[in-house]
Design a protein around this motif. Structure first.
Motif, short mmCIF file in Angstrom:
data_model
loop_
_atom_site.label_atom_id
_atom_site.label_comp_id
_atom_site.label_asym_id
_atom_site.label_seq_id
_atom_site.Cartn_x
_atom_site.Cartn_y
_atom_site.Cartn_z
N SER A 10 63.15 37.66 85.90
CA SER A 10 63.11 36.28 86.87
C SER A 10 61.90 35.89 87.21
CB SER A 10 63.75 36.85 88.03
OG SER A 10 65.10 37.68 87.93
N ASP A 11 62.16 34.45 87.40
CA ASP A 11 60.81 33.80 88.08
C ASP A 11 60.64 34.07 89.33
OD1 ASP A 11 62.66 32.21 89.60
OD2 ASP A 11 62.36 30.32 88.53
N LEU A 12 59.84 33.55 90.16
CA LEU A 12 59.20 33.85 91.47
C LEU A 12 60.02 33.13 92.40
CD1 LEU A 12 55.30 33.44 91.28
CD2 LEU A 12 56.82 35.41 91.25
N GLY A 50 66.04 29.41 83.96
CA GLY A 50 67.11 28.39 84.21
C GLY A 50 66.78 27.13 83.99
N LEU A 51 67.13 26.27 85.12
CA LEU A 51 66.37 24.82 85.23
C LEU A 51 65.23 24.60 86.12
CD1 LEU A 51 69.75 23.00 85.08
CD2 LEU A 51 68.09 23.31 82.83
N HIS A 52 64.76 25.71 86.62
CA HIS A 52 63.47 25.79 87.42
C HIS A 52 62.16 25.46 86.82
CE1 HIS A 52 65.76 29.07 89.76
NE2 HIS A 52 66.37 27.98 89.98
N VAL A 64 63.82 25.08 77.87
CA VAL A 64 65.47 24.86 77.69
C VAL A 64 65.59 23.84 76.40
CG1 VAL A 64 66.11 24.82 80.14
CG2 VAL A 64 65.01 22.84 79.14
N ASP A 65 64.33 23.20 75.99
CA ASP A 65 64.47 22.62 74.63
C ASP A 65 64.41 23.16 73.44
OD1 ASP A 65 65.13 20.14 76.22
OD2 ASP A 65 62.87 20.12 76.76
N PRO A 94 72.88 31.82 83.13
CA PRO A 94 71.99 30.81 82.72
C PRO A 94 70.51 30.81 82.50
CG PRO A 94 72.26 30.76 85.21
CD PRO A 94 72.83 31.83 84.58
N GLY A 95 69.98 32.02 82.79
CA GLY A 95 68.53 32.19 82.80
C GLY A 95 67.72 31.63 81.63
#
Length: 417
Positions: free
Chosen positions: A69-71, A105-107, A134-135, A184-185
């Motif tokens: 995970s991110d922060l 995800g989208l963060h 994401v790209d 979604p990760g």
């Protein structure tokens, strides 16, 4: 009078509240064990659920990806990763074959300094660490619900996938953790949008998992690439590991989710006029996008017309530009809900979730940092002074108002007894 000290960012806020009308202060129940941290992690890895041990599954020469995970999540990646790396090394997998992928995800992407903080400096120096992009994704299949599943290329092309995560209540996927590390990760924006659109369907709610349309779509989508091993944990308010499971990505996750439901669900004697809720401090209140989860968890114990006071510092304010636009649109809550039904928009989905709570109860009072308190938000009145918020709520609901306090709102699921 009752005095409470509630988490707020990296510190606390002290509140003094009346004896009259007080129903209780509610925390998640803790399992009766003195074991924490490394002991629980090693025990989980020694006794995986539904699989052999990690070191018996992986083979030398395989390209191994570890997704974590991110922060914005309280997953203690820096604590978990050394245990995983030690087991991989003991199985003959050298560090040069290992990549850690941060599930954004989208963060936003994390800086080098944030990556070092997330995984630990020593681990960052040992193995390659990547932000999910994401790209740069690979199409791996289409679910029965129509979600086009596109996964970050290094994850999709790995020989062996390990997912780390923390398990907590999730307002439309049932629980966090498990397969959510992948979807979604590390999915594309299109995949995330299509999957999350099912949040408007029946069954997409906290602690609901076996016929939850979002969770079922996630797990079908992830089955196209598979997860070879997971290590999932529950952490307390001090970010200490208090429960852990490892093994099969569905079976192990189900076990920990069921344990969390038993400890995190609390019974409230009667419906409330006022719920005083802390999101749980950093990182759960890093922005309103994250703090929204506490709103959804605790709203179910309010009477129609009841008032929620949410304590969330939100140093990063909204956490999403789309979410900001929806929350500052000047529309009515009912309009936001209808907008989302007509056209599902990520970021807008959070605003609609807040609006659904407001429509069932009443406007939310948000106690936050002084700069953010100047915002005009749909369905939310902002305060920088918690005393003002408390006085306003009791002025509305009366001196006899029934109230309760939830210091760890994102980790607590209160229900009327």
């Amino acid at each position: 009078m009752h005095v409470f000290e509630l988490p707020y960012g990296d510190s606390t806020i002290k509140l003094t509240l009346p004896d009259k009308g007080f129903i209780g202060e509610f925390y998640p129940r803790r399992q009766s064990t003195t074991d924490v941290g490394d002991v629980l992690i090693e025990r989980a890895l020694d006794n995986p659920i539904g699989t052999r041990r990690l070191e018996e599954l992986v083979r030398p020469g395989q390209k191994v990806v570890i997704v974590t995970s991110d922060l914005t999540r309280p997953c203690p990646s820096d604590v978990l990763l050394p245990h995983i790396l030690d087991r991989l090394n003991s199985a003959g997998v050298s560090d040069e074959y290992i990549t850690i992928v941060i599930a954004l995800g989208l963060h936003r992407k994390m800086s080098v300094e944030e990556l070092q903080k997330a995984v630990g400096k020593e681990v960052y120096q040992r193995v390659r660490v990547l932000n999910h992009d994401v790209d740069d994704t690979v199409h791996v299949g289409t679910t029965g619900r129509g979600t086009e599943v596109e996964i970050f290329r290094p994850v999709a092309e790995a020989d062996f996938r390990i997912c780390l995560g923390n398990v907590e209540f999730h307002y439309f996927a049932g629980f966090s953790g498990g397969a959510k590390a992948i979807l979604p990760g590390v999915a594309s924006a299109r995949t995330i949008r299509q999957n999350h659109s099912h949040m408007m369907e029946n069954g997409a709610e906290a602690a609901h998992i076996y016929d939850n349309p979002v969770r079922m779509d996630i797990e079908e989508g992830v089955s196209f690439v598979g997860i070879d091993f997971i290590l999932n944990v529950v952490v307390d308010e001090h970010h200490r590991v208090i429960d852990a499971v490892a093994g099969d990505w569905i079976k192990a996750h189900r076990v920990l989710s069921e344990r969390l439901e038993k400890t995190g669900t609390v019974a409230v004697e009667e419906a409330l006029d006022i719920a005083i809720v802390s999101a749980g401090g950093h990182p759960k209140d890093i922005n309103l996008y994250q703090a929204q989860k506490a709103i959804d968890n605790c709203a179910g114990v309010l009477k129609p017309g009841g008032r929620m006071i949410l304590l969330a510092r939100c140093p990063e304010k909204f956490g999403s530009e789309t979410f900001r636009k929806w929350m500052t649109s000047g529309k009515r809550p009912a309009e936001l809900v209808e907008d989302l039904k007509r056209n599902f928009v990520l970021g807008g989905h959070k605003a609609a979730a807040i609006s659904k709570v407001v429509l069932k109860t009443s406007e939310i009072f948000l106690v936050t940092n002084e700069e953010f308190a100047g915002e005009k938000l749909v369905g939310i009145e902002c305060f920088s002074d918690p005393v003002e918020a408390i006085e306003a709520a009791f002025s509305e609901k009366g001196a006899d108002a029934k109230y309760a306090v939830f210091p760890l709102g994102a980790s607590t699921l209160p229900r009327i007894k």
